[in-house]
Design a protein around this motif. Sequence first.
Motif, PDB file in Angstrom:
ATOM      1  N   ASP A  53      -4.117 -15.872  -2.513  1.00 49.68           N
ATOM      2  CA  ASP A  53      -3.141 -16.922  -2.219  1.00 49.68           C
ATOM      3  C   ASP A  53      -2.114 -17.146  -3.328  1.00 49.68           C
ATOM      4  N   VAL A  54      -2.440 -16.729  -4.551  1.00 46.30           N
ATOM      5  CA  VAL A  54      -1.495 -16.903  -5.654  1.00 46.30           C
ATOM      6  C   VAL A  54      -0.755 -15.596  -5.944  1.00 46.30           C
ATOM      7  N   ILE A  55      -1.512 -14.520  -6.143  1.00 50.66           N
ATOM      8  CA  ILE A  55      -0.877 -13.233  -6.455  1.00 50.66           C
ATOM      9  C   ILE A  55      -0.211 -12.638  -5.213  1.00 50.66           C
ATOM     10  N   TYR A  56      -0.955 -12.620  -4.105  1.00 45.85           N
ATOM     11  CA  TYR A  56      -0.455 -12.003  -2.877  1.00 45.85           C
ATOM     12  C   TYR A  56       0.071 -13.052  -1.896  1.00 45.85           C
ATOM     13  N   GLN A  57       0.710 -14.063  -2.411  1.00 49.54           N
ATOM     14  CA  GLN A  57       1.294 -15.103  -1.569  1.00 49.54           C
ATOM     15  C   GLN A  57       2.482 -14.541  -0.785  1.00 49.54           C
ATOM     16  N   ALA A  58       3.000 -15.325   0.143  1.00 49.84           N
ATOM     17  CA  ALA A  58       4.198 -14.917   0.885  1.00 49.84           C
ATOM     18  C   ALA A  58       5.417 -15.119  -0.011  1.00 49.84           C
ATOM     19  N   TYR A  59       6.141 -14.040  -0.273  1.00 48.32           N
ATOM     20  CA  TYR A  59       7.305 -14.102  -1.146  1.00 48.32           C
ATOM     21  C   TYR A  59       8.594 -14.112  -0.330  1.00 48.32           C
ATOM     22  N   ASP A  60       9.669 -14.457  -1.004  1.00 51.91           N
ATOM     23  CA  ASP A  60      10.976 -14.464  -0.354  1.00 51.91           C
ATOM     24  C   ASP A  60      11.368 -13.047   0.057  1.00 51.91           C
ATOM     25  N   GLU A  61      12.269 -12.969   1.016  1.00 50.03           N
ATOM     26  CA  GLU A  61      12.783 -11.677   1.452  1.00 50.03           C
ATOM     27  C   GLU A  61      13.422 -10.955   0.262  1.00 50.03           C
ATOM     28  N   GLY A  62      13.167  -9.691   0.170  1.00 48.34           N
ATOM     29  CA  GLY A  62      13.675  -8.926  -0.958  1.00 48.34           C
ATOM     30  C   GLY A  62      12.590  -8.496  -1.918  1.00 48.34           C
ATOM     31  N   VAL A  63      11.445  -9.158  -1.834  1.00 52.48           N
ATOM     32  CA  VAL A  63      10.293  -8.749  -2.634  1.00 52.48           C
ATOM     33  C   VAL A  63       9.451  -7.789  -1.806  1.00 52.48           C
ATOM     34  N   ALA A  64       9.348  -6.549  -2.251  1.00 55.80           N
ATOM     35  CA  ALA A  64       8.644  -5.527  -1.478  1.00 55.80           C
ATOM     36  C   ALA A  64       7.162  -5.457  -1.821  1.00 55.80           C
ATOM     37  N   ALA A  65       6.815  -5.790  -3.051  1.00 57.72           N
ATOM     38  CA  ALA A  65       5.415  -5.683  -3.468  1.00 57.72           C
ATOM     39  C   ALA A  65       5.163  -6.593  -4.662  1.00 57.72           C
ATOM     40  N   ALA A  66       3.930  -7.054  -4.762  1.00 53.80           N
ATOM     41  CA  ALA A  66       3.496  -7.867  -5.897  1.00 53.80           C
ATOM     42  C   ALA A  66       2.146  -7.345  -6.355  1.00 53.80           C
ATOM     43  N   GLY A  67       1.906  -7.417  -7.634  1.00 58.62           N
ATOM     44  CA  GLY A  67       0.625  -6.930  -8.132  1.00 58.62           C
ATOM     45  C   GLY A  67       0.325  -7.472  -9.508  1.00 58.62           C
ATOM     46  N   PHE A  68      -0.829  -7.078 -10.029  1.00 65.57           N
ATOM     47  CA  PHE A  68      -1.259  -7.600 -11.319  1.00 65.57           C
ATOM     48  C   PHE A  68      -2.023  -6.534 -12.070  1.00 65.57           C
ATOM     49  N   LYS A  69      -2.212  -6.781 -13.347  1.00 67.84           N
ATOM     50  CA  LYS A  69      -2.897  -5.856 -14.240  1.00 67.84           C
ATOM     51  C   LYS A  69      -4.359  -6.281 -14.360  1.00 67.84           C
ATOM     52  N   ILE A  70      -5.244  -5.310 -14.243  1.00 65.12           N
ATOM     53  CA  ILE A  70      -6.666  -5.645 -14.300  1.00 65.12           C
ATOM     54  C   ILE A  70      -7.416  -4.560 -15.056  1.00 65.12           C
ATOM     55  N   PHE A  71      -8.364  -4.989 -15.868  1.00 69.07           N
ATOM     56  CA  PHE A  71      -9.315  -4.085 -16.502  1.00 69.07           C
ATOM     57  C   PHE A  71     -10.661  -4.284 -15.826  1.00 69.07           C
ATOM     58  N   PRO A  72     -11.420  -3.218 -15.582  1.00 65.35           N
ATOM     59  CA  PRO A  72     -12.738  -3.396 -14.950  1.00 65.35           C
ATOM     60  C   PRO A  72     -13.626  -4.387 -15.685  1.00 65.35           C
ATOM     61  N   GLU A  73     -13.475  -4.464 -17.017  1.00 63.88           N
ATOM     62  CA  GLU A  73     -14.279  -5.406 -17.792  1.00 63.88           C
ATOM     63  C   GLU A  73     -14.060  -6.850 -17.351  1.00 63.88           C
ATOM     64  N   HIS A  74     -12.871  -7.146 -16.858  1.00 60.83           N
ATOM     65  CA  HIS A  74     -12.573  -8.516 -16.455  1.00 60.83           C
ATOM     66  C   HIS A  74     -13.460  -8.970 -15.302  1.00 60.83           C
ATOM     67  N   LEU A  75     -13.895  -8.025 -14.476  1.00 54.63           N
ATOM     68  CA  LEU A  75     -14.767  -8.375 -13.363  1.00 54.63           C
ATOM     69  C   LEU A  75     -16.233  -8.204 -13.726  1.00 54.63           C
ATOM     70  N   ASP A  76     -16.554  -7.167 -14.476  1.00 54.71           N
ATOM     71  CA  ASP A  76     -17.955  -6.879 -14.782  1.00 54.71           C
ATOM     72  C   ASP A  76     -18.578  -7.900 -15.722  1.00 54.71           C
ATOM     73  N   ARG A  77     -17.792  -8.481 -16.604  1.00 55.31           N
ATOM     74  CA  ARG A  77     -18.344  -9.352 -17.639  1.00 55.31           C
ATOM     75  C   ARG A  77     -18.224 -10.834 -17.321  1.00 55.31           C
ATOM     76  N   GLN A  78     -17.748 -11.173 -16.154  1.00 53.23           N
ATOM     77  CA  GLN A  78     -17.613 -12.577 -15.786  1.00 53.23           C
ATOM     78  C   GLN A  78     -18.503 -12.886 -14.591  1.00 53.23           C
TER      79      GLN A  78
END
Length: 230
Positions: A53-78
């Motif tokens: 809902d925050v990263i992949y929210q509905a964006y204004d026309e003209g935005v083709a893609a949205a994304g973020f940077k992730i390291f596997p450690e961010h998921l494995d260690r939390q």
Amino acid sequence: MLQSALTCHPELITYGECLHPNKIFFKVRAPDWDTGGVWKAWRNIHPVAFVRDVIYQAYDEGVAAAGFKIFPEHLDRQPGMEVLWDWLATEQDIAVISLHRKDLLAYFLSLEVAQRAQRWMSLPDAQWVQEPIPIDPEKAEHTFERRLRYQSLIRERFAHHPFLELTYEDLTRDTHSSLERIQSHLGVEPRTLAPTTLKQENRPLCEAISNYPELVRRWRGTRWESLLPE
């Protein structure tokens, strides 16, 4: 480096390390905006909703893609982040770019330098001289093993996604062609983009590592020998 380049494309929304355990980094070269930790607390409880809902929210026309940077450690260690791993794996319309460093020793050195200096990126106008540092071979070997496991994990989890695997060496050696491939992968018209962050360490490994001869003796004839430059 990659994020700073893609940020320059007008059809892309690029976020930083949104799942970092200590802060939510939304943009390159910008301070953490979540000063009170309210967003981080909500993200930790509702990681799927945060990404959906925050990263992949509905964006204004003209935005083709949205994304973020992730390291596997961010998921494995939390704790509690396993559900986000599963959700990302099932959302097969998400395009994935797997960027990893082929030279694991150079990766480890860069990590050690950054941690010692508490400096995680280098800017074009930066003036910084770093003395050679020693490398703990056992710690390095453990890191090598973990990185290889993570690379296999990413390939397995996102095998059915639009998936592009790229090495850091490819990106730095032929930045223009690599960025064209990445933009095409994301479904946008390729433009000439230029990273605004640089490599922090450019010296030969034998000059940047103070105990380099020790590593040569230890790894000669082992699986890690290929990491030693000729």
